[in-house]
Design a protein around this motif. Structure first.
Motif, short mmCIF file in Angstrom:
data_model
loop_
_atom_site.label_atom_id
_atom_site.label_comp_id
_atom_site.label_asym_id
_atom_site.label_seq_id
_atom_site.Cartn_x
_atom_site.Cartn_y
_atom_site.Cartn_z
N MET A 263 0.82 -1.21 0.00
CA MET A 263 0.00 0.00 0.00
C MET A 263 0.86 1.27 0.00
N LEU A 264 1.99 1.23 0.67
CA LEU A 264 2.80 2.43 0.78
C LEU A 264 3.78 2.62 -0.36
N LEU A 265 4.16 1.56 -1.05
CA LEU A 265 5.16 1.67 -2.11
C LEU A 265 4.74 2.62 -3.23
N PRO A 266 3.53 2.55 -3.79
CA PRO A 266 3.16 3.52 -4.83
C PRO A 266 3.14 4.96 -4.32
N THR A 267 2.73 5.14 -3.08
CA THR A 267 2.71 6.48 -2.51
C THR A 267 4.12 7.03 -2.39
N LEU A 268 5.03 6.21 -1.92
CA LEU A 268 6.42 6.65 -1.79
C LEU A 268 7.05 6.92 -3.15
N LYS A 269 6.73 6.10 -4.15
CA LYS A 269 7.26 6.32 -5.49
C LYS A 269 6.72 7.63 -6.06
N SER A 270 5.45 7.88 -5.86
CA SER A 270 4.85 9.14 -6.32
C SER A 270 5.51 10.33 -5.63
N TRP A 271 5.75 10.22 -4.34
CA TRP A 271 6.41 11.30 -3.60
C TRP A 271 7.82 11.54 -4.15
N TYR A 272 8.57 10.45 -4.42
CA TYR A 272 9.92 10.58 -4.95
C TYR A 272 9.90 11.23 -6.33
N ASP A 273 8.99 10.81 -7.20
CA ASP A 273 8.89 11.40 -8.55
C ASP A 273 8.55 12.88 -8.47
N GLN A 274 7.66 13.24 -7.55
CA GLN A 274 7.30 14.64 -7.40
C GLN A 274 8.48 15.47 -6.88
N GLN A 275 9.28 14.89 -6.01
CA GLN A 275 10.46 15.60 -5.53
C GLN A 275 11.47 15.83 -6.66
N GLN A 276 11.63 14.83 -7.51
CA GLN A 276 12.52 14.98 -8.67
C GLN A 276 12.00 16.08 -9.59
N ARG A 277 10.71 16.09 -9.86
CA ARG A 277 10.12 17.10 -10.72
C ARG A 277 10.26 18.49 -10.11
N LEU A 278 10.09 18.57 -8.79
CA LEU A 278 10.24 19.84 -8.09
C LEU A 278 11.67 20.36 -8.21
N ASP A 279 12.66 19.48 -8.09
CA ASP A 279 14.06 19.88 -8.25
C ASP A 279 14.32 20.39 -9.67
N GLU A 280 13.75 19.71 -10.67
CA GLU A 280 13.91 20.15 -12.06
C GLU A 280 13.29 21.54 -12.26
N LEU A 281 12.13 21.75 -11.67
CA LEU A 281 11.47 23.05 -11.82
C LEU A 281 12.24 24.16 -11.12
N HIS A 282 12.84 23.84 -9.97
CA HIS A 282 13.66 24.85 -9.29
C HIS A 282 14.87 25.23 -10.15
N ALA A 283 15.48 24.23 -10.79
CA ALA A 283 16.62 24.51 -11.67
C ALA A 283 16.18 25.36 -12.86
N GLN A 284 15.02 25.04 -13.41
CA GLN A 284 14.51 25.80 -14.55
C GLN A 284 14.20 27.25 -14.14
N VAL A 285 13.64 27.44 -12.97
CA VAL A 285 13.34 28.78 -12.49
C VAL A 285 14.62 29.58 -12.31
N SER A 286 15.67 28.96 -11.76
CA SER A 286 16.92 29.70 -11.56
C SER A 286 17.55 30.07 -12.90
N GLU A 287 17.47 29.18 -13.90
CA GLU A 287 17.99 29.50 -15.23
C GLU A 287 17.21 30.67 -15.84
N GLN A 288 15.90 30.65 -15.68
CA GLN A 288 15.09 31.72 -16.24
C GLN A 288 15.34 33.05 -15.52
N GLN A 289 15.61 32.99 -14.23
CA GLN A 289 15.93 34.21 -13.50
C GLN A 289 17.25 34.80 -13.99
N GLU A 290 18.23 33.94 -14.26
CA GLU A 290 19.50 34.42 -14.82
C GLU A 290 19.27 35.04 -16.20
#
Length: 148
Positions: A30-57
């Protein structure tokens, strides 16, 4: 009672082990899909933070460029450089290449540089192979200097 069992510890029979393992397995399933979803969202959040910093530059660079274009000196320098503008009374000089005889000839239809040979490429390859097969007849233009 036996001496190996302690007084207050309940005995773990196989039914309890099976129930405990099956509950653990159910919890993991029951918890494995939830944890995988959380991990994928964290990866996507990191990518978006990098994209935002590039756009700010990029925005900062564009603001610097906008500030440069708002100054008259920069606009004048770019007009002189890019458009070859001059002020009234100044003279503009353009130096033409005087070594036009050394420049290779260009075919106007294809834009390809014409070689000194007027042979097609396959004839040039065939003559090159023929020269390579018989090195005695070909004399190099600059023989190597002898070492003393």
């Amino acid at each position: 009672m036996t001496g190996s069992r302690s007084a207050g510890a309940p005995m773990m029979n196989p039914r309890r082990w099976v129930a405990l393992c099956s509950l653990s397995l159910l919890l993991a399933v029951m918890l494995l899909p939830t944890l995988k979803s959380w991990y994928d969202q964290q990866q996507r959040l990191d990518e978006l933070h990098a994209q935002v910093s590039e756009q700010q530059e990029s925005v900062a660079q564009l603001r610097r460029e906008k500030h440069l274009w708002s100054t008259d000196e920069y606009v004048e320098a770019q007009a002189r450089k890019r458009l070859k503008f001059v002020r009234p009374g100044e003279r503009s000089y353009t130096v033409a290449d005087t070594d036009a005889a050394d420049a290779p000839e260009v075919d106007p239809e294809t834009g390809a540089v014409k070689g000194q040979d007027s042979q097609p490429w396959y004839d040039q390859v065939a003559s090159s192979v023929k020269d390579a097969d018989d090195p005695g007849t070909h004399v190099p233009s600059d023989p190597p200097a002898a070492q003393p």
